[in-house]
Design an enzyme around this catalytic site. Structure first.
Site, PDB file in Angstrom:
ATOM      1  N   CYS A  29     -25.749  17.072  80.678  1.00 14.79           N
ATOM      2  CA  CYS A  29     -26.714  17.575  81.650  1.00 14.79           C
ATOM      3  C   CYS A  29     -26.001  18.097  82.894  1.00 14.79           C
ATOM      4  O   CYS A  29     -26.351  19.160  83.434  1.00 14.79           O
ATOM      5  CB  CYS A  29     -27.704  16.477  82.028  1.00 14.79           C
ATOM      6  SG  CYS A  29     -29.004  17.004  83.167  1.00 14.79           S
ATOM      7  N   CYS A  85     -32.742   9.567  79.987  1.00 14.54           N
ATOM      8  CA  CYS A  85     -33.986   9.946  80.661  1.00 14.54           C
ATOM      9  C   CYS A  85     -35.062  10.404  79.694  1.00 14.54           C
ATOM     10  O   CYS A  85     -36.249  10.196  79.936  1.00 14.54           O
ATOM     11  CB  CYS A  85     -33.714  11.027  81.706  1.00 14.54           C
ATOM     12  SG  CYS A  85     -33.192  12.620  81.054  1.00 14.54           S
TER      13      CYS A  85
END
Length: 396
Positions: A101, A199
């Site tokens: 990410c 997440c």
């Protein structure tokens, strides 16, 4: 300086933005909408990038008196992080989605757009330091506080990206001081729990999540010599070093626990054995990148001294490494029939890394990050790991 503050909705990014404002920069806050389910709610400290996080980021910007925007990067996040995560597990590797990410979203997609819009830098709440070396070139270093250091997940950043990175929390000695500062500034996130786990898998059930996306087929669990010991529910759901959930049903002859030594997707086989068989004395890394200028002594394939870390906040091990320009053949190549790793500018370069003593729990797909003191040299994705006792390579 015109600064784009990446606002996650947490206390770190809020204080980082506040410090950028206090330093006299022209700051604009932006929250990245990464979830393809915008109604997703946060549960305690699990998950991030939820609707509550967006609201908390907006409140922080209101308090700081800076503009606030939300940018929808959900499609990019799905393709570059979520689908990459699934593909890596399907290939028998153990990926790090936070590192991916940072590489693809926060410091590529976000930074690229920021520069296009005329910003000079992107500020985040990461704990790491960007400095200049004696040659004037930018370098990435560990944060002042080892317990909060996040340089491992930032090691994918290139020199041109580090030139535009701002980490205002770099020299903060503790998270408690950040929370106290947030309270003093009247930021509502001062006591907000830190997020943890992946997440996009907020309940923490990675195996259950993967079962809905990867074709998990039962197959054999075997010992180091190939004898079948049990049956697994899908090889891709296992990772090197795993102990729980093997369900073999009978103890080892010596009575000691077994661990996953290797995952073979092509054969749909999981290999298990004693703890000592997890020891690794050589690692081959693919898709390497330097975090700043390459080391001059690395030219020509010479060995250079470094320290190795292959897990966030993991053990730091003295090591040596060298660059191999040509693609490596034989056991260091991905297993025949395994899906190829997603392309990330692989030019065929490889890093060979030898720790000063055997290390344990190394899995293909993890990131091997090299340091010299506090300086981050760079990183590579682990492709193979040679077992010190069996003298065999484990790969995907």
């Amino acid at each position: 300086m015109k600064v784009l503050a990446a606002m996650s909705g947490g206390v770190d990014s809020a204080v980082a933005a506040a410090r950028a404002v206090e330093a006299g920069h022209e700051v604009v806050g932006v929250h990245l909408a990464l979830s393809r389910m915008p109604g997703t709610l946060r549960t305690g400290s699990r998950g991030c990038c939820t609707i509550e996080d967006a609201q908390d980021a907006w409140r922080a910007c209101e308090r700081l008196g800076i503009p606030f925007y939300t940018w929808d990067f959900s499609e990019r996040f799905q393709a570059d992080v979520v689908e990459d995560f699934v593909a890596e597990y399907a290939a028998g590797r153990t990926p790090n989605p936070c590192l991916r990410c940072n590489e693809k979203i926060k410091f590529e997609a976000l930074l690229d757009r920021a520069l296009e819009l005329g910003f000079d830098a992107v500020a985040t709440g990461h704990y790491a330091r960007v400095t200049r070396g004696p040659d004037g070139r930018v370098q990435l270093h560990r944060a002042a506080e080892d317990a909060k250091d996040q340089s491992y997940v930032l090691a994918v950043l290139r020199e041109d990206q580090l030139e535009h990175c701002l980490f205002p929390l770099a020299d903060t000695p503790s998270k408690e001081l950040v929370r106290a500062e947030a309270a003093e500034r009247g930021l509502s996130v001062a006591a907000k729990p830190d997020s943890h786990d992946i997440c996009f898998i907020p309940d923490g059930d990675t195996r259950g999540w993967l079962a809905e996306r990867v074709d998990l087929t039962p197959g054999p669990i075997v010992g180091p010599n190939g004898e079948q010991l049990g049956t697994h529910t899908g090889a891709q759901a296992y990772t090197v070093g795993q102990r729980k959930g093997l369900a073999i049903g009978r103890p080892a002859p010596d009575g000691r626990p077994r661990f996953v030594l290797e995952v073979r997707p092509k054969e749909n086989t999981v290999v298990v054995g004693g703890r000592e068989l997890l020891d690794v004395d050589r690692i081959t890394g693919i898709r390497p990148s330097w975090a700043g200028a390459p080391l001059p002594e690395a030219d020509g394939g010479d060995w250079f001294a470094c320290e190795l870390q292959f897990r966030a906040h993991g053990e730091i091990v003295p090591a040596r490494a060298r660059v191999c320009s040509a693609p490596m053949q034989g056991p260091s190549s991905p297993a025949q029939g395994a899906p190829p790793a997603p392309a990330r500018g692989d030019d065929g370069a490889r890093w060979e890394i030898e720790p000063a003593h055997p290390v344990r729990g190394v899995a293909p797909g993890q990131s091997a990050v090299l340091y010299r003191g506090t300086r981050v040299l760079g990183q590579a994705t682990i492709d193979t790991a040679r077992n010190a006792l069996l003298s065999t390579d484990r790969d995907a």
